[in-house]
Design an enzyme around this catalytic site. Structure first.
Site, short mmCIF file in Angstrom:
data_model
loop_
_atom_site.label_atom_id
_atom_site.label_comp_id
_atom_site.label_asym_id
_atom_site.label_seq_id
_atom_site.Cartn_x
_atom_site.Cartn_y
_atom_site.Cartn_z
N CYS A 1 0.82 -1.23 0.00
CA CYS A 1 0.00 0.00 0.00
C CYS A 1 0.85 1.27 0.00
O CYS A 1 0.59 2.22 -0.76
CB CYS A 1 -0.95 0.00 1.19
SG CYS A 1 -0.23 -0.62 2.71
N HIS B 1 -2.62 6.25 4.73
CA HIS B 1 -1.20 6.42 5.02
C HIS B 1 -0.73 7.78 4.50
O HIS B 1 -1.17 8.23 3.43
CB HIS B 1 -0.36 5.36 4.30
CG HIS B 1 -0.59 3.96 4.79
ND1 HIS B 1 -1.20 3.65 5.98
CD2 HIS B 1 -0.23 2.76 4.23
CE1 HIS B 1 -1.21 2.33 6.13
NE2 HIS B 1 -0.64 1.78 5.09
N1 LIG Z 1 -4.74 -3.44 5.31
C1 LIG Z 1 -4.08 -2.89 4.30
O1 LIG Z 1 -3.95 -1.66 4.15
C2 LIG Z 1 -3.43 -3.74 3.25
C3 LIG Z 1 -2.97 -3.13 2.12
C4 LIG Z 1 -2.38 -3.90 1.13
C5 LIG Z 1 -2.28 -5.25 1.33
N2 LIG Z 1 -2.74 -5.84 2.44
C6 LIG Z 1 -2.61 -7.29 2.56
O2 LIG Z 1 -3.89 -7.89 2.46
C7 LIG Z 1 -3.95 -9.03 3.31
C8 LIG Z 1 -5.13 -8.93 4.25
O3 LIG Z 1 -5.03 -7.75 5.01
P1 LIG Z 1 -6.22 -7.20 5.91
O4 LIG Z 1 -5.77 -5.92 6.42
O5 LIG Z 1 -7.52 -7.30 5.19
O6 LIG Z 1 -6.20 -8.30 7.12
P2 LIG Z 1 -7.38 -8.76 8.07
O7 LIG Z 1 -8.35 -7.68 8.30
O8 LIG Z 1 -6.72 -9.39 9.22
O9 LIG Z 1 -8.15 -9.93 7.22
C9 LIG Z 1 -7.52 -11.13 6.87
C10 LIG Z 1 -8.44 -11.94 5.96
O10 LIG Z 1 -7.75 -13.11 5.54
C11 LIG Z 1 -8.51 -14.26 5.90
N3 LIG Z 1 -7.63 -15.36 6.26
C12 LIG Z 1 -6.68 -15.38 7.23
N4 LIG Z 1 -6.10 -16.60 7.28
C13 LIG Z 1 -6.68 -17.35 6.31
C14 LIG Z 1 -6.52 -18.68 5.87
N5 LIG Z 1 -5.63 -19.49 6.43
N6 LIG Z 1 -7.30 -19.12 4.86
C15 LIG Z 1 -8.22 -18.30 4.28
N7 LIG Z 1 -8.42 -17.02 4.65
C16 LIG Z 1 -7.66 -16.56 5.66
C17 LIG Z 1 -9.32 -13.81 7.09
O11 LIG Z 1 -10.40 -14.69 7.27
P3 LIG Z 1 -11.07 -14.91 8.73
O12 LIG Z 1 -11.98 -13.72 8.96
O13 LIG Z 1 -11.82 -16.17 8.56
O14 LIG Z 1 -9.96 -14.98 9.72
C18 LIG Z 1 -9.72 -12.41 6.64
O15 LIG Z 1 -10.76 -12.47 5.69
C19 LIG Z 1 -2.58 -9.14 3.96
O16 LIG Z 1 -1.79 -10.00 3.17
C20 LIG Z 1 -2.07 -7.74 3.90
O17 LIG Z 1 -0.67 -7.71 3.91
C21 LIG Z 1 -3.34 -5.12 3.42
#
Ligand SMILES: NC(=O)c1ccc[n+]([C@@H]2O[C@H](COP(=O)([O-])OP(=O)(O)OC[C@H]3O[C@@H](n4cnc5c(N)ncnc54)[C@H](OP(=O)(O)O)[C@@H]3O)[C@@H](O)[C@H]2O)c1
Length: 329
Positions: A126, A234
């Protein structure tokens, strides 16, 4: 398009569903996917409830496109399985970004590199996306040599657990900690894990990803990434040294004419980008544009964007739109 959203219950996944709906993405069948903990729960898309399925089920449904935001380990294990089933994966985690066989794409900059053979496509970090959105058009004209960036990153960048930690701290409630320290009234010079070189993984993403996206290693980036108690987006303080001297009015003109970039820069009216106003917007906002008076050919600016939108969901969906428009999927 049969579209799987992997990580549909997470922070990025939720915004992904919202952005798909807003942009009228041609979804004929939606497959929300999350961990086994969430199977059977529902998510809402365009006013309809959809049941969350597990990864195995989702692969067997052979989606055309899978938009992944479920962490690096999930992507490493499951993106190849989707790809083998004929699905094109656009992945938000860091799993594939620096893999030389995978493209790292910001559509406004390098979507033209994509081909039908790209079955796993990486979405940049991001904080990288908002940085390169502003740097790419300036680099084209003035040739940057070195970038020093300090970030002020939103808790939403860490995921649901971190947003909850901040909310708990504000409410004075004890709860699960996403960070090793309180984040309210604090600033943590610690985004993602520390590496052997003393930098964090987030800082090294900022150092390496821009070169890959711009397909140019003639410049270098030095980063310090800091987590602060904001939620909307950010912010980045960016110092850019160019090879050639520049005209400040021209810098403003170039940025103003760059699709996806909005210049907010008027010190007389206190106009500058801020996360609370960038929140829920797709554009990258640039302000505080000024010469670095301590060094020749050097520019300072302040860049803000919603990390969940252009930093994640919107960029991913723009990649998917490009694939459809160009019949690559
Ligand atoms: N937040 C940001 O600004 C941002 C920006 C760019 C990229 N990202 C990337 O995007 C990803 C998710 O970020 P987030 O902020 O959305 O995190 P988050 O709010 O913690 O959500 C994580 C998601 O992944 C699912 N998940 C976790 N473990 C899993 C598994 N073993 N199998 C299938 N699904 C699984 C979770 O499902 P459950 O609800 O069932 O646990 C939930 O839907 C990360 O890789 C992060 O680095 C985030």
């Amino acid at each position: 398009m049969k579209v799987a959203v992997v990580g549909a219950t997470g922070m990025v996944g939720e915004v992904m569903l919202k952005v798909l709906a807003e942009r009228n993405f041609p979804v004929t069948e939606l497959i929300p996917v999350a961990s086994e903990r969430s199977v059977g729960k529902t998510v809402t898309y365009k006013g309809t409830d959809y049941k969350v399925v597990g990864l195995e089920t989702a692969v067997s449904m052979r989606p055309d496109i899978a938009l992944f935001s479920a962490g690096g380990d999930t992507s490493l294990e499951w993106a190849p399985k989707f790809a083998e089933a004929g699905t094109t994966v656009v992945d938000n985690s860091s799993a594939w970004r620096m893999d030389p066989s995978k493209k790292l794409v910001v559509p406004e900059i390098n979507a033209n590199e994509l081909t039908k053979d790209d079955k796993i496509i990486a979405n940049p970090n991001c904080s990288t996306i908002q940085l390169v959105m502003a740097l790419a058009p300036l680099h084209k004209k003035y040739n940057m040599k070195r970038v020093v960036v300090s970030t002020y990153q939103s808790v939403s960048g860490t995921g649901i657990k971190a947003v909850k930690q901040l909310e708990n701290e504000i409410a004075g409630v004890e709860g699960e900690m996403a960070y090793p320290y309180p984040i309210g009234r604090n600033a943590l010079p610690h985004c993602d894990v520390f590496l052997e070189n003393g930098y964090t993984k987030e800082e090294m993403k900022l150092a390496k990803e821009p070169q890959k996206i711009l397909n140019d290693s003639s410049f270098s980036v030095s980063a310090t990434a800091v987590r602060i108690p904001t939620a909307g987006g950010h912010s980045e303080s960016v110092n850019v040294q160019f090879e050639n001297d520049f005209d400040l009015a021209d810098i403003r003109k170039i940025l103003s004419e760059t699709p996806g970039v909005v210049v907010q820069d008027n010190t007389e009216t206190n106009s500058y980008p801020m996360p609370i106003y960038a929140h829920d917007k797709d554009e990258v906002f640039v302000g505080r544009i000024r010469r670095d008076e301590s060094q020749a050919n050097t520019l300072n600016m302040w860049i803000v964007a919603d990390n969940l939108r252009k930093g994640a969901a919107t960029n991913t969906i723009q990649i998917a739109e490009y694939l459809i428009e160009n019949k690559l999927v």
